[in-house]
Design a protein around this motif. Sequence first.
Motif, PDB file in Angstrom:
ATOM      1  N   TYR A   1     -11.896   2.573   0.252  1.00 27.25           N
ATOM      2  CA  TYR A   1     -11.725   3.484   1.382  1.00 27.25           C
ATOM      3  C   TYR A   1     -11.303   4.870   0.891  1.00 27.25           C
ATOM      4  O   TYR A   1     -11.845   5.879   1.319  1.00 27.25           O
ATOM      5  CB  TYR A   1     -10.707   2.918   2.368  1.00 27.25           C
ATOM      6  CG  TYR A   1     -10.677   3.691   3.668  1.00 27.25           C
ATOM      7  CD1 TYR A   1     -11.800   3.757   4.483  1.00 27.25           C
ATOM      8  CD2 TYR A   1      -9.539   4.382   4.059  1.00 27.25           C
ATOM      9  CE1 TYR A   1     -11.792   4.486   5.655  1.00 27.25           C
ATOM     10  CE2 TYR A   1      -9.518   5.106   5.239  1.00 27.25           C
ATOM     11  CZ  TYR A   1     -10.649   5.160   6.034  1.00 27.25           C
ATOM     12  OH  TYR A   1     -10.628   5.894   7.198  1.00 27.25           O
TER      13      TYR A   1
ATOM     14  N   VAL B   1     -10.036  -2.979  -1.238  1.00 22.41           N
ATOM     15  CA  VAL B   1     -10.431  -2.337   0.017  1.00 22.41           C
ATOM     16  C   VAL B   1      -9.863  -0.919   0.087  1.00 22.41           C
ATOM     17  O   VAL B   1     -10.563   0.039   0.411  1.00 22.41           O
ATOM     18  CB  VAL B   1      -9.949  -3.169   1.229  1.00 22.41           C
ATOM     19  CG1 VAL B   1     -10.161  -2.410   2.527  1.00 22.41           C
ATOM     20  CG2 VAL B   1     -10.681  -4.502   1.270  1.00 22.41           C
ATOM     21  N   MET B   2      -8.589  -0.783  -0.241  1.00 20.07           N
ATOM     22  CA  MET B   2      -7.963   0.546  -0.182  1.00 20.07           C
ATOM     23  C   MET B   2      -8.639   1.512  -1.148  1.00 20.07           C
ATOM     24  O   MET B   2      -8.827   2.675  -0.838  1.00 20.07           O
ATOM     25  CB  MET B   2      -6.466   0.474  -0.517  1.00 20.07           C
ATOM     26  CG  MET B   2      -5.542   0.230   0.650  1.00 20.07           C
ATOM     27  SD  MET B   2      -5.944   1.163   2.140  1.00 20.07           S
ATOM     28  CE  MET B   2      -5.538   2.840   1.655  1.00 20.07           C
TER      29      MET B   2
ATOM     30  N   GLN C   1      -7.611  -8.200  -3.147  1.00 24.36           N
ATOM     31  CA  GLN C   1      -8.550  -7.814  -2.096  1.00 24.36           C
ATOM     32  C   GLN C   1      -8.080  -6.548  -1.387  1.00 24.36           C
ATOM     33  O   GLN C   1      -8.858  -5.642  -1.137  1.00 24.36           O
ATOM     34  CB  GLN C   1      -8.688  -8.947  -1.069  1.00 24.36           C
ATOM     35  CG  GLN C   1      -9.477 -10.136  -1.577  1.00 24.36           C
ATOM     36  CD  GLN C   1      -9.382 -11.299  -0.600  1.00 24.36           C
ATOM     37  OE1 GLN C   1      -8.299 -11.665  -0.136  1.00 24.36           O
ATOM     38  NE2 GLN C   1     -10.515 -11.892  -0.276  1.00 24.36           N
ATOM     39  N   ARG C   2      -6.780  -6.518  -1.096  1.00 24.48           N
ATOM     40  CA  ARG C   2      -6.245  -5.341  -0.402  1.00 24.48           C
ATOM     41  C   ARG C   2      -6.408  -4.084  -1.245  1.00 24.48           C
ATOM     42  O   ARG C   2      -6.798  -3.039  -0.749  1.00 24.48           O
ATOM     43  CB  ARG C   2      -4.771  -5.554  -0.056  1.00 24.48           C
ATOM     44  CG  ARG C   2      -4.582  -6.471   1.130  1.00 24.48           C
ATOM     45  CD  ARG C   2      -3.156  -6.902   1.316  1.00 24.48           C
ATOM     46  NE  ARG C   2      -2.287  -5.814   1.781  1.00 24.48           N
ATOM     47  CZ  ARG C   2      -1.105  -6.029   2.345  1.00 24.48           C
ATOM     48  NH1 ARG C   2      -0.670  -7.257   2.537  1.00 24.48           N
ATOM     49  NH2 ARG C   2      -0.359  -5.021   2.733  1.00 24.48           N
ATOM     50  N   ASP C   3      -6.096  -4.224  -2.531  1.00 27.29           N
ATOM     51  CA  ASP C   3      -6.216  -3.049  -3.405  1.00 27.29           C
ATOM     52  C   ASP C   3      -7.658  -2.571  -3.473  1.00 27.29           C
ATOM     53  O   ASP C   3      -7.932  -1.373  -3.476  1.00 27.29           O
ATOM     54  CB  ASP C   3      -5.726  -3.385  -4.821  1.00 27.29           C
ATOM     55  CG  ASP C   3      -4.218  -3.585  -4.845  1.00 27.29           C
ATOM     56  OD1 ASP C   3      -3.577  -3.298  -3.823  1.00 27.29           O
ATOM     57  OD2 ASP C   3      -3.699  -4.027  -5.884  1.00 27.29           O
TER      58      ASP C   3
ATOM     59  N   ALA D   1      -7.986  -2.398  10.363  1.00 29.52           N
ATOM     60  CA  ALA D   1      -6.653  -2.698   9.842  1.00 29.52           C
ATOM     61  C   ALA D   1      -5.679  -3.146  10.915  1.00 29.52           C
ATOM     62  O   ALA D   1      -5.850  -2.860  12.094  1.00 29.52           O
ATOM     63  CB  ALA D   1      -6.088  -1.468   9.137  1.00 29.52           C
TER      64      ALA D   1
ATOM     65  N   GLU E   1       0.841  -1.200   0.000  1.00 28.57           N
ATOM     66  CA  GLU E   1       0.000   0.000   0.000  1.00 28.57           C
ATOM     67  C   GLU E   1       0.874   1.246   0.000  1.00 28.57           C
ATOM     68  O   GLU E   1       0.643   2.178  -0.764  1.00 28.57           O
ATOM     69  CB  GLU E   1      -0.907   0.029   1.241  1.00 28.57           C
ATOM     70  CG  GLU E   1      -2.143  -0.856   1.164  1.00 28.57           C
ATOM     71  CD  GLU E   1      -1.838  -2.327   1.353  1.00 28.57           C
ATOM     72  OE1 GLU E   1      -0.737  -2.655   1.872  1.00 28.57           O
ATOM     73  OE2 GLU E   1      -2.681  -3.172   0.989  1.00 28.57           O
TER      74      GLU E   1
ATOM     75  N   LEU F   1     -12.393   1.387   8.038  1.00 27.73           N
ATOM     76  CA  LEU F   1     -11.351   0.472   7.595  1.00 27.73           C
ATOM     77  C   LEU F   1     -10.784  -0.201   8.834  1.00 27.73           C
ATOM     78  O   LEU F   1     -10.272   0.472   9.733  1.00 27.73           O
ATOM     79  CB  LEU F   1     -10.257   1.253   6.862  1.00 27.73           C
ATOM     80  CG  LEU F   1      -9.087   0.447   6.315  1.00 27.73           C
ATOM     81  CD1 LEU F   1      -9.531  -0.384   5.117  1.00 27.73           C
ATOM     82  CD2 LEU F   1      -7.931   1.358   5.915  1.00 27.73           C
TER      83      LEU F   1
ATOM     84  N   ALA G   1      -0.439  -3.274   7.943  1.00 28.94           N
ATOM     85  CA  ALA G   1      -1.129  -2.953   6.697  1.00 28.94           C
ATOM     86  C   ALA G   1      -1.377  -1.466   6.547  1.00 28.94           C
ATOM     87  O   ALA G   1      -1.393  -0.936   5.442  1.00 28.94           O
ATOM     88  CB  ALA G   1      -2.447  -3.720   6.618  1.00 28.94           C
TER      89      ALA G   1
ATOM     90  N   LEU H   1      -8.444  -4.760   6.311  1.00 32.00           N
ATOM     91  CA  LEU H   1      -7.193  -4.670   5.554  1.00 32.00           C
ATOM     92  C   LEU H   1      -6.102  -5.329   6.388  1.00 32.00           C
ATOM     93  O   LEU H   1      -5.750  -4.844   7.455  1.00 32.00           O
ATOM     94  CB  LEU H   1      -6.828  -3.200   5.307  1.00 32.00           C
ATOM     95  CG  LEU H   1      -5.563  -2.974   4.478  1.00 32.00           C
ATOM     96  CD1 LEU H   1      -5.831  -3.254   3.007  1.00 32.00           C
ATOM     97  CD2 LEU H   1      -5.034  -1.559   4.651  1.00 32.00           C
ATOM     98  N   HIS H   2      -5.612  -6.466   5.909  1.00 26.97           N
ATOM     99  CA  HIS H   2      -4.509  -7.127   6.611  1.00 26.97           C
ATOM    100  C   HIS H   2      -3.777  -8.052   5.655  1.00 26.97           C
ATOM    101  O   HIS H   2      -4.216  -8.258   4.522  1.00 26.97           O
ATOM    102  CB  HIS H   2      -5.033  -7.889   7.838  1.00 26.97           C
ATOM    103  CG  HIS H   2      -6.071  -8.918   7.506  1.00 26.97           C
ATOM    104  ND1 HIS H   2      -5.766 -10.084   6.856  1.00 26.97           N
ATOM    105  CD2 HIS H   2      -7.414  -8.936   7.712  1.00 26.97           C
ATOM    106  CE1 HIS H   2      -6.878 -10.802   6.700  1.00 26.97           C
ATOM    107  NE2 HIS H   2      -7.887 -10.125   7.191  1.00 26.97           N
TER     108      HIS H   2
END
Length: 614
Positions: free
Chosen positions: A289, A285-286, A281-283, A299, A83, A297, A303, A273-274
């Motif tokens: 957000y 979520v970010m 998935q992380r991208d 976290a 991130e 969020l 992360a 986010l972890h």
Amino acid sequence: MNNPFIELGIRHDIVNAISELGFEKPTPIQEASIPVLLSGSNDFVGLAQTGTGKTAAFGLPLLELIDFEENHPQALVLCPTRELCLQITSDLSKFAKNIPNAKVVAVYGGASIMDQLRSIKRGVQIVVATPGRMLDIIGRKAIDFSDIRYVVLDEADEMLNMGFQDDIDEILSTTPEEKKTWLFSATMPSEVRRIAKKYMTDPHELTMGKQNTGNANIEHEYYVVRARDKYAAFKRIVDFNPDIFGIVFCRTKIETQEIAEALIKDGYNADALHGDLSQQQRDKVMKRYRERSLQLLIATDVAARGIDVNDVTHVINYSLPDEIENYTHRSGRTARAGKTGVSIAIINSKELGKIRQIERVIGKQFIKAEIPNGFDVCEKQLFSLIHKVHNVTVNEAQIEQYIPRIMDEFADLTKEDLIKRFASLEFNRFLEYYKNAPDLNAPEDARFRERDGASGERFSRGNNGDYTRLFINLGSVDGFGRGELLGYICNNTGIVGRTVGKIDVKGVYSFFEVANADSETVMNAFKTIEYKGRQVRIEVSGDERSEGGRGRSGGGGYNRREGGSGGGFRGNRREGGNGGGYPRRDGGDRNNGGGFRDFSGKRREERSERRNRS
Ligand code: ADP
Ligand code: MG
């Protein structure tokens, strides 16, 4: 008068680009570090609070020092997470947008290495990387670092914390001796300082403000609650802040996931986010957000380290961090670029000492806050709704066709009637949920014992006859049948089998009856008992109705979440008939009510996992 960045020695092309980003004058760390770094002659350590513009503090000088006519790597920025890697790459690219031929490449794990190799091959001057993937690419002899002139270690302490030291050593060994190393962080624990010395010779050191001091624009608050009420209290804080745009920190990946799932189930617009999520998935979520289509969020420390999202209103420490330094990094997600924000810690009375320790580190006092009562929450939500109604943009063209029918329908109501009804529509639901809401503030006495199993917004009904029906958070999925459960209870409490009444084993929980006189003994006996790392919870059960709303099993109906969790929180949340993100079912608070597992022992494992994944 000249633009102050020009006076610091930054060229017009870059100044124009950052002006578009709203950078009118340098922040203190930028003002102090840019001239030093532009000389290009020293190693450098820059310590400044979170959110004070460290990326530009090293980014702008880098852009000045690099020769963009050349097409080989000249600068390497190392950072702990993808991130952050993406964020720095994006920032540098924006700063450099008017520089012809400037190329910044992001190198991080979890994404296609082929794409990254191709970008490198096409020619690049600045590489922004997480250590694991960087090493991989070096191993493939796919990059030539023999002309690297600058190495930046951003959030260096976290990289070392994560066990990247060997990787960093190896990466740096492929760069020339004469390169300059710049290290940036908000905090500098002493052991990290010692290690970092290794990478630098006689660095020029700049500390802005008192070292480790938190950002002065952050208000710190703590709430004292009983462990079992933590989740309910947390939700109440969220309900009391209808426009919250927050980051919630948990201690472990598992806790992060659990809290996020519970919140989603309870109708909140939240996601996790972890490091156990896939890169995609992380991208995602970010992205949600950043676009504010996600309100909360949830976290882990790792992360969320260094991430810069505008206008985060609250940072919530659902669990305090294991390491004090991390509190500074967490709270620094709010109040960025001169804004203000609130950092909240939800603690139990045993953790007050930790708050005092944090106060010493951040040089600022916490305010002890009270969990708002049900009435306060209702009032807050009601007026939030009223303001929204007042400010909503009306789509005249679309609504017009319905107006005559609507008017017709309301013909017999006065304006006052109409307003009352309309406000009640929402308000009644809050009232319903909060009407028996208990005080969730823990009593001052640290030795306070939870005795009534009915402290929550959940049960008020008593038990009949000579037996008390108890709930236990173990069931068939844990391998218990009736006999096993009976044995387990007797072994742990010392009560004898024949005094135990009916046993009802469910999936993730069970019920059993004990003689009234024994119920206290049983509850006390289990307070300190864990089953496979999980705190065993015993509570006095209500009637069947409360069973339905209970538990993580979701088996009990009340599934009001059909509307999905998508959509912007500004209003949309309500549309699926989900109520405004406050739980309506009785047992809602129970999802995670009890103490979470303590996984601190797994920290090392987590670290090595992280390393593999970066
Ligand atoms: P840090 O690394 O110190 O935590 P960042 O570099 O992520 O902080 O910057 C925090 C925020 O401040 C970013 O949104 C960035 O765009 C903004 N910012 C940085 N420098 C300036 C400046 N000179 N003027 C206005 N905003 C700035
Ligand atoms: Mg930063």
